[in-house]
Scaffold this active site. Structure first.
Site, PDB file in Angstrom:
ATOM      1  N   GLU A   1       4.828  -6.311   0.557  1.00 47.29           N
ATOM      2  CA  GLU A   1       4.197  -6.555  -0.738  1.00 47.29           C
ATOM      3  C   GLU A   1       3.960  -5.255  -1.513  1.00 47.29           C
ATOM      4  O   GLU A   1       2.826  -4.850  -1.740  1.00 47.29           O
ATOM      5  CB  GLU A   1       2.857  -7.269  -0.548  1.00 47.29           C
ATOM      6  CG  GLU A   1       2.960  -8.644   0.067  1.00 47.29           C
ATOM      7  CD  GLU A   1       1.598  -9.252   0.386  1.00 47.29           C
ATOM      8  OE1 GLU A   1       1.501 -10.488   0.438  1.00 47.29           O
ATOM      9  OE2 GLU A   1       0.629  -8.483   0.602  1.00 47.29           O
ATOM     10  N   PRO A   2       5.003  -4.589  -1.949  1.00 47.01           N
ATOM     11  CA  PRO A   2       4.801  -3.383  -2.761  1.00 47.01           C
ATOM     12  C   PRO A   2       4.309  -3.729  -4.158  1.00 47.01           C
ATOM     13  O   PRO A   2       4.744  -4.720  -4.761  1.00 47.01           O
ATOM     14  CB  PRO A   2       6.214  -2.769  -2.804  1.00 47.01           C
ATOM     15  CG  PRO A   2       7.126  -3.947  -2.677  1.00 47.01           C
ATOM     16  CD  PRO A   2       6.429  -4.906  -1.752  1.00 47.01           C
ATOM     17  N   GLY A   3       3.402  -2.946  -4.673  1.00 50.20           N
ATOM     18  CA  GLY A   3       2.928  -3.121  -6.043  1.00 50.20           C
ATOM     19  C   GLY A   3       2.965  -1.801  -6.776  1.00 50.20           C
ATOM     20  O   GLY A   3       3.812  -1.551  -7.636  1.00 50.20           O
TER      21      GLY A   3
ATOM     22  N   CYS B   1     -18.724   6.659 -24.135  1.00 54.36           N
ATOM     23  CA  CYS B   1     -20.058   7.256 -23.988  1.00 54.36           C
ATOM     24  C   CYS B   1     -20.500   7.283 -22.530  1.00 54.36           C
ATOM     25  O   CYS B   1     -21.456   6.613 -22.123  1.00 54.36           O
ATOM     26  CB  CYS B   1     -21.063   6.498 -24.849  1.00 54.36           C
ATOM     27  SG  CYS B   1     -20.794   6.716 -26.605  1.00 54.36           S
ATOM     28  N   GLU B   2     -19.785   8.055 -21.731  1.00 51.21           N
ATOM     29  CA  GLU B   2     -20.106   8.287 -20.323  1.00 51.21           C
ATOM     30  C   GLU B   2     -19.700   9.707 -19.984  1.00 51.21           C
ATOM     31  O   GLU B   2     -18.572  10.116 -20.279  1.00 51.21           O
ATOM     32  CB  GLU B   2     -19.343   7.319 -19.412  1.00 51.21           C
ATOM     33  CG  GLU B   2     -19.709   5.863 -19.552  1.00 51.21           C
ATOM     34  CD  GLU B   2     -21.036   5.513 -18.914  1.00 51.21           C
ATOM     35  OE1 GLU B   2     -21.552   6.340 -18.115  1.00 51.21           O
ATOM     36  OE2 GLU B   2     -21.545   4.418 -19.197  1.00 51.21           O
TER      37      GLU B   2
ATOM     38  N   GLY C   1       0.793  -1.222   0.000  1.00 51.37           N
ATOM     39  CA  GLY C   1       0.000   0.000   0.000  1.00 51.37           C
ATOM     40  C   GLY C   1       0.819   1.263   0.000  1.00 51.37           C
ATOM     41  O   GLY C   1       0.291   2.353   0.266  1.00 51.37           O
TER      42      GLY C   1
ATOM     43  N   TYR D   1      -2.523  -0.151 -11.848  1.00 52.37           N
ATOM     44  CA  TYR D   1      -3.988  -0.148 -11.843  1.00 52.37           C
ATOM     45  C   TYR D   1      -4.581   0.602 -13.040  1.00 52.37           C
ATOM     46  O   TYR D   1      -5.659   1.179 -12.935  1.00 52.37           O
ATOM     47  CB  TYR D   1      -4.540   0.409 -10.523  1.00 52.37           C
ATOM     48  CG  TYR D   1      -4.037  -0.356  -9.339  1.00 52.37           C
ATOM     49  CD1 TYR D   1      -4.451  -1.665  -9.108  1.00 52.37           C
ATOM     50  CD2 TYR D   1      -3.108   0.191  -8.472  1.00 52.37           C
ATOM     51  CE1 TYR D   1      -3.964  -2.397  -8.043  1.00 52.37           C
ATOM     52  CE2 TYR D   1      -2.610  -0.537  -7.393  1.00 52.37           C
ATOM     53  CZ  TYR D   1      -3.049  -1.822  -7.191  1.00 52.37           C
ATOM     54  OH  TYR D   1      -2.560  -2.543  -6.130  1.00 52.37           O
TER      55      TYR D   1
END
EC number: 4.1.1.20
Length: 429
Positions: free
Chosen positions: A279-281, A350-351, A237, A379
């Site tokens: 656990e680095p991501g 289309c949003e 995190g 991400y």
């Protein structure tokens, strides 16, 4: 990421022109600085190795998964954290050693458990009471497991990426007695071997204090309940910088404070020092990646807003719509000219919520210009979709002054690869 401009005013990574990459591979395009990824891995290793503790740094593959990335992680002596059979399959296809992979997830299916057992992964991270019986029943040999505990710590971040508070879909609560019950059940199971505990308090954590407080709390809880944990997995995190307002996690100082806390609390309690795992991501790949977009329509609404529309959108950049995440954008194909104006950069889906950046200051841009959105290495591709039948972008790694294609752009034919045709149904027209 160290971006510079060449003599033509083009943004470059380590001397490689971003417009040249756009010309070669098309847009939208994800570009990663491979050397920066390796540097981030080594910063964690260097910081942990000086502590004298036994440790593991495992890359959290949900941030971004690919065969070439996993090969890089193996070369950098990283472990791997996977949460699905797809991530495990990709890791195994890359040649990553199964005995350095551990399997997370709050709802592991029987198929996933069997697959992981057959592959010979290092350990499972148990996330619920029911999972204990499920894994034990499927195993035909001893299987090492950690218990994901819920420490009741609320990280100061977006509510959707908090994971350590009491009301969470993840983990077994310490306060409600579920964690202790889970460990007792594991110790009584036929095939499960209790190795330790895991926790994760949230994402985009820029201050080490939350993790330090949690480590202290967890170690004291283990000691009070006479539980010997060989492994203490403190999760990840760690934050990155998206805009000037953000703070990148201070890896060297933060890791030192974490390891000193482990050593000091264990010494105070006369508790055996566990193997420490992180656990680095996002902090490994996030700032190492950017996305290149080509500007299409520029729409000026007098006294209201200027909309700059690009050739991608929420199909490859969902975090602004999902979290109201903020980003830094730069003009990539030329030097910025003219007075900056308040601009909203919009995607082509289309949003109405398909926005990349709202109300930011940008120099005037024109159709055909290239925009670079920084810090999109985590991400983004991993959360990409085919909404509106958009094609997923290509991915390029830059190393030194060279570059290579890592994931090709989807083709229109790829969109139909899983379609069942009339012939396959045995139908006639």
């Amino acid at each position: 990421m160290n971006l510079t401009r060449n003599e033509r005013g083009e943004l470059t990574i380590r001397g490689v022109s971003l417009p040249s990459l756009a010309d070669a591979y098309g847009t939208p395009l994800f570009v990663y600085d491979e050397d920066e990824i390796r540097s981030q891995c080594r910063r964690f290793h260097d910081s942990l190795s000086t502590s004298g503790l036994d440790y593991t740094v495992s890359y959290a593959s949900k941030a971004f998964s690919s065969v070439q990335l996993f090969r890089l992680m193996n070369e950098e002596a990283m472990g791997l954290d996977v949460v699905s059979e797809g991530e495990l399959y990709t890791a195994l296809a890359s040649g990553f050693p199964a005995d350095r992979i551990h399997f997370h997830g709050n709802n592991k299916t029987e198929a996933e458990i069997r697959y992981a057992l057959d592959a010979g992964i290092e350990y499972f991270v148990i996330d619920s009471i029911g999972e204990i019986e499920r894994i034990d029943a499927l195993a035909d040999r001893d299987v090492e497991v950690l218990v994901r505990i819920n420490p009741g710590v609320e990280a100061h971040t977006h509510e959707f990426i908090q994971t350590g508070q009491e009301d969470s879909k993840f983990g077994l609560s310490i306060e409600k007695g579920l964690a202790l019950d889970g460990i007792s059940r594991i110790q009584a199971a036929e095939h499960l071997v209790f190795k330790g505990v895991h926790f994760h308090i949230g994402s985009q954590i820029y201050d080490p204090n939350g993790m330090i407080t949690t480590i202290d709390k967890v170690l004291r809880w283990l000691h009070e309940n006479n539980i010997q944990a060989d492994v203490l997995n403190a999760g990840g995190g760690f934050s990155i910088r998206y805009t000037d307002e953000d703070i990148s996690y201070p890896i060297e100082d933060g890791v030192t404070r974490i390891t000193e806390t482990v050593k000091n609390v264990c010494a105070e309690l006369d508790y055996p020092v566990p193997h420490l795992s992180l656990e680095p991501g996002r902090s490994i790949v996030g700032e190492a990646g950017l996305t290149l977009y080509r500007v299409g329509t520029v729409k000026d609404i007098p006294d209201v807003n200027t909309y700059v529309s690009i050739d991608g959108g929420m199909s490859d950049h969902i975090r602004t719509a999902l979290y109201d995440a903020k980003y830094t954008l730069q003009l990539a194909n030329r030097e910025p000219e003219g007075k900056e104006i308040t601009t909203t950069v919009a995607g082509k889906l289309c949003e109405s919520g398909d926005l990349i950046a709202k109300g930011i200051e940008l120099p005037p841009v024109e159709p055909g210009d290239l925009l670079a959105v920084l810090s999109t290495g985590a991400y983004h591709y991993s959360m990409a979709s085919n909404y509106n039948q958009m094609l997923k972008p290509a991915i390029v790694f830059v190393s030194g002054n060279d570059h290579r294609l890592v994931i090709r752009r989807q083709s229109l034919e790829d969109l139909l690869v899983n379609e069942v045709t009339d012939d396959q149904l045995g139908k006639t027209k």
